[in-house]
Write a protein that holds these residues in place. Structure first.
Motif: not given
Length: 193
Positions: A97-99, A149-150, A153-157, A165-167
């Motif tokens: 995970m990158t944030l 993907r969920g 999306t949750d982490l970005k939200e 930016t989250v990957t």
């Protein structure tokens, strides 16, 4: 006798040599080690085996005395063999995970609580600030069946008001595209083990 040893100190040249030399003096063998320097502080954790039982206090004192006076904060405990045999997350897959998010308090707390609530284990974590951005890179063990993907999306939200930016990538894909070597026994792309 198998032990886990952690050491922390203000950074300087030669701490690894002092610690490993003290273990060698006691006829110990280092099995695995992870060390980093963060904001001028040295931190190390290692596992070691000794051919005969030794008091944990003796090992600790010997390592402390290998450093300068009152320099090394050392902790020694016996290894529990079950720690390696029982998986923290059954049937998990390794992800990276990158944030990158505009800095503020509570980012690590929020992300780690979210991951813990989904039984996702953090196996390695590195974070730093660059200008007004907070960067977090984590190796995760994600239980099978979770919607990646969920999760992304949750982490970005969580940080939508902070230009986040989250990957979230499977570790094999991350290693293949970034040529990064992780210390858990997997070689980086294009390198022999």
């Amino acid at each position: 006798m198998h032990v886990v040893i952690s050491v922390m100190a203000r950074d300087r040249v030669g701490i690894v040599a002092s610690v490993s030399g003290a273990i060698f003096d006691l006829e110990g063998n280092i099995d695995a080690m992870s060390q980093t320097v963060l904001s001028g502080y040295f931190a190390l954790i290692l596992t070691a085996a000794f051919p005969r039982p030794l008091p944990l206090g003796e090992i600790r004192r010997h390592i402390e005395e290998a450093g300068r006076e009152n320099e090394l904060a050392v902790s020694v405990q016996e290894r529990n063999p079950e720690a390696e045999s029982l998986p923290v997350v059954a049937e998990g897959e390794p992800f990276v995970m990158t944030l990158s998010v505009r800095d503020r308090t509570g980012i690590v707390s929020g992300v780690s609580a979210y991951l813990a609530g989904r039984n996702i284990n953090i196996t390695d974590l590195y974070a730093f600030t660059r200008g007004d951005r907070f960067i977090l890179i984590g190796q995760l063990l994600v239980p099978g069946g979770l919607d990646i993907r969920g999760l992304q999306t949750d982490l970005k939200e969580m940080w939508k008001d902070r230009e986040a930016t989250v990957t979230l990538q499977h570790e094999n894909l991350f290693v293949a595209t970034n040529e990064v070597h992780f210390p858990h026994g997997r070689p980086a792309a294009g390198r022999s083990p």
